[in-house]
Design a protein around this motif. Structure first.
Motif, short mmCIF file in Angstrom:
data_model
loop_
_atom_site.label_atom_id
_atom_site.label_comp_id
_atom_site.label_asym_id
_atom_site.label_seq_id
_atom_site.Cartn_x
_atom_site.Cartn_y
_atom_site.Cartn_z
N ALA A 162 35.49 16.78 -12.67
CA ALA A 162 35.04 15.67 -11.98
C ALA A 162 33.82 16.12 -10.93
O ALA A 162 34.29 16.92 -10.07
N PHE A 163 32.70 15.69 -10.85
CA PHE A 163 31.79 15.86 -9.77
C PHE A 163 32.08 14.51 -8.95
O PHE A 163 32.54 13.33 -9.39
N LEU A 164 32.07 14.87 -7.54
CA LEU A 164 32.01 13.69 -6.85
C LEU A 164 30.84 13.36 -5.99
O LEU A 164 29.94 13.93 -5.73
N GLY A 165 30.68 11.89 -5.83
CA GLY A 165 29.43 11.61 -5.10
C GLY A 165 29.79 10.60 -3.92
O GLY A 165 30.97 9.78 -4.30
N SER A 215 30.76 29.11 -15.61
CA SER A 215 31.76 27.87 -15.36
C SER A 215 31.20 26.65 -15.94
O SER A 215 29.97 26.37 -16.17
N VAL A 216 31.99 25.74 -16.47
CA VAL A 216 31.81 24.64 -17.09
C VAL A 216 30.66 24.00 -16.34
O VAL A 216 29.67 23.25 -17.10
N TYR A 217 30.71 23.56 -15.29
CA TYR A 217 29.83 22.74 -14.43
C TYR A 217 28.46 23.32 -14.64
O TYR A 217 27.46 22.28 -14.32
N ALA A 218 28.15 24.41 -14.73
CA ALA A 218 26.97 25.02 -14.77
C ALA A 218 26.29 25.30 -16.18
O ALA A 218 25.51 25.97 -16.36
N GLN A 219 27.00 24.92 -17.38
CA GLN A 219 26.52 25.21 -18.50
C GLN A 219 25.50 24.26 -19.00
O GLN A 219 24.80 24.41 -20.07
N GLY A 220 25.30 23.15 -18.48
CA GLY A 220 24.18 22.33 -18.82
C GLY A 220 23.22 22.10 -17.69
O GLY A 220 22.75 22.99 -16.86
N ARG A 221 22.66 20.85 -17.44
CA ARG A 221 21.89 20.55 -16.49
C ARG A 221 22.32 20.57 -15.09
O ARG A 221 23.82 20.24 -15.05
N ASP A 222 21.48 20.63 -14.11
CA ASP A 222 22.29 20.52 -12.85
C ASP A 222 22.57 19.33 -12.51
O ASP A 222 22.10 18.26 -12.56
N TYR A 223 23.95 19.16 -11.90
CA TYR A 223 24.80 17.94 -11.63
C TYR A 223 24.18 17.37 -10.73
O TYR A 223 24.04 16.16 -10.41
N HIS A 224 23.44 17.81 -9.57
CA HIS A 224 22.99 17.55 -8.46
C HIS A 224 21.94 16.37 -8.96
O HIS A 224 21.83 15.06 -8.39
N ASP A 225 21.14 16.65 -9.93
CA ASP A 225 20.06 15.70 -10.21
C ASP A 225 20.60 14.61 -10.89
O ASP A 225 20.42 13.37 -10.79
N SER A 263 32.79 12.41 -14.88
CA SER A 263 33.45 13.42 -15.52
C SER A 263 32.64 14.40 -16.17
O SER A 263 31.62 14.01 -16.62
N TYR A 264 32.76 15.58 -16.16
CA TYR A 264 32.06 16.47 -16.82
C TYR A 264 32.98 17.40 -17.97
O TYR A 264 32.84 18.60 -18.20
N THR A 265 34.08 17.10 -18.18
CA THR A 265 35.14 17.30 -19.20
C THR A 265 34.58 18.21 -20.13
O THR A 265 33.58 17.92 -20.86
N PRO A 266 35.00 19.48 -20.32
CA PRO A 266 34.27 20.27 -21.44
C PRO A 266 34.67 19.84 -22.84
O PRO A 266 35.82 19.29 -23.03
N ASP A 267 34.11 20.35 -23.95
CA ASP A 267 34.25 19.70 -25.34
C ASP A 267 34.98 20.98 -25.86
O ASP A 267 35.13 20.98 -27.16
#
Length: 341
Positions: free
Chosen positions: A164-167, A95-105, A75-79
């Motif tokens: 949510a990010f998927l892996g 976009s919310v998913y890009a507001q912080g650290r890179d999710y890939h890492d 989950s990366y649900t925004p606050d």
């Protein structure tokens, strides 16, 4: 105790909100759907989709030795409400998913730790994937029962919404599978109706060539003028169809606060327009935004300035009318013309 329940428990301890399992051949419908998607030209400039259709359409071909696919959601649900920035035309919406650290890492490190645990406890071999390999994550996630692809084509769940990010962890172990998830969108059209560019030709079908996420991130060169005016102040991605989904009433808080970058929620367009390459790289180091480069990013900023209706932003665009990058210069001249009308 059996391996699978211990694996799921370990995944939750790692910070994933859910873990489910399917076979690599559990999505036989994908090849035909992908071929039709590419044949219709929906992939736009994403040539890699056509080039890797054999693998993306058939997960079993990606690694023939694999016997199970463990699909995981993080989950990366925004606050905050990500739609509020759209009411502030002097700001740029990211976009919310890009507001912080890179999710890939972040996600890949969690996957690797879980994969090491799996090897230690059950043996076998593993491969981990996060978005960068030709894996049909959303189709596999639905087949594994993680959620379903909604009318906006993103994965969503009655348990954790759609933030949510998927892996994926492919393994040679033959683990018990989960039943697929049924679709629960019903008659709801919220995600379709909110789309600023009408990028959904039909429910469950997306034309990326009209999608603001595609236009701001994947599309190189000038954006068609009829679409520029519909982009508003969205300068990197778009969250409208995700944010409006009513299933988000069950959204789970983000497991890692590094996904939240308050400073990136709504930055001043004039400040962003002034970024040169070095300043852009410094500002977005460790962010997925860095991938598109300064020129494409500033192009998006200039479209937002042109859409702002704020004459006070005209000097910021005027300063870039002779930018060395022709696409940036074109966007600047378009913005100046819009603000001078």
């Amino acid at each position: 105790m059996e391996l699978k329940p211990r694996l799921v428990a370990e995944a939750l301890r790692e910070g994933f909100v859910a873990a489910r399992i399917c076979r690599p051949d559990a999505v036989p419908e994908v090849p035909d759907r992908l071929a039709a998607f590419v044949e219709a030209g929906y992939h736009g400039q994403m040539g890699w989709m056509a080039e890797r259709m054999h693998w993306r359409g058939n997960p079993a071909a990606l690694w023939p030795e694999a016997r199970s696919v463990i699909m995981l959601a993080e989950s990366y649900t925004p606050d905050h409400d990500p739609l509020t920035v759209l009411d502030h035309p002097e700001k740029g919406a990211i976009s919310v998913y890009a507001q912080g650290r890179d999710y890939h890492d972040i996600v890949k490190k969690r996957l690797k730790r879980l994969a090491r645990w799996l090897i230690a406890e059950g043996g076998g071999e593993v491969k981990v994937f996060v978005d960068t390999a030709p894996v049909p994550e959303k189709a596999l996630a639905q087949a594994a029962g993680l959620g379903w692809q909604g009318k906006h084509t993103n994965l969503l769940s009655r348990d954790w919404g759609n933030w949510a990010f998927l892996g994926a962890i492919f393994t040679t172990l033959e683990l018990p599978v989960d039943p697929p998830q049924a679709e629960h969108c019903g008659s709801c059209r919220a995600c379709l109706d909110i789309c600023p560019t009408n990028a959904f030709p039909a429910p469950f079908r997306l034309d990326p060539r009209r999608c603001i996420s595609y236009l701001t991130i994947e599309h190189k060169g000038p954006v068609d003028e009829d679409l520029r005016a519909l982009m508003g102040n969205r300068i990197y991605g778009c969250d409208d169809c995700l944010a409006i989904c009513p299933w988000n009433k069950f959204a789970v808080a983000a497991s890692d606060m590094r996904y939240h970058g308050p400073a990136a929620r709504a930055a001043d367009l004039a400040e962003l327009a002034a970024l040169d390459d070095a300043a852009f790289r410094a500002r977005y180091a460790g962010s997925p935004i860095k991938r598109i480069g300064r020129d494409r990013f500033v192009r998006n900023v200039l479209y937002a300035i042109g859409n702002s209706g704020l004459s006070g932003l005209r000097p910021a665009a005027q300063a870039l009318c002779e930018d060395p990058d022709p696409t940036v210069a074109d966007a600047a001249r378009w913005a100046v013309a819009r603000l001078s009308a």
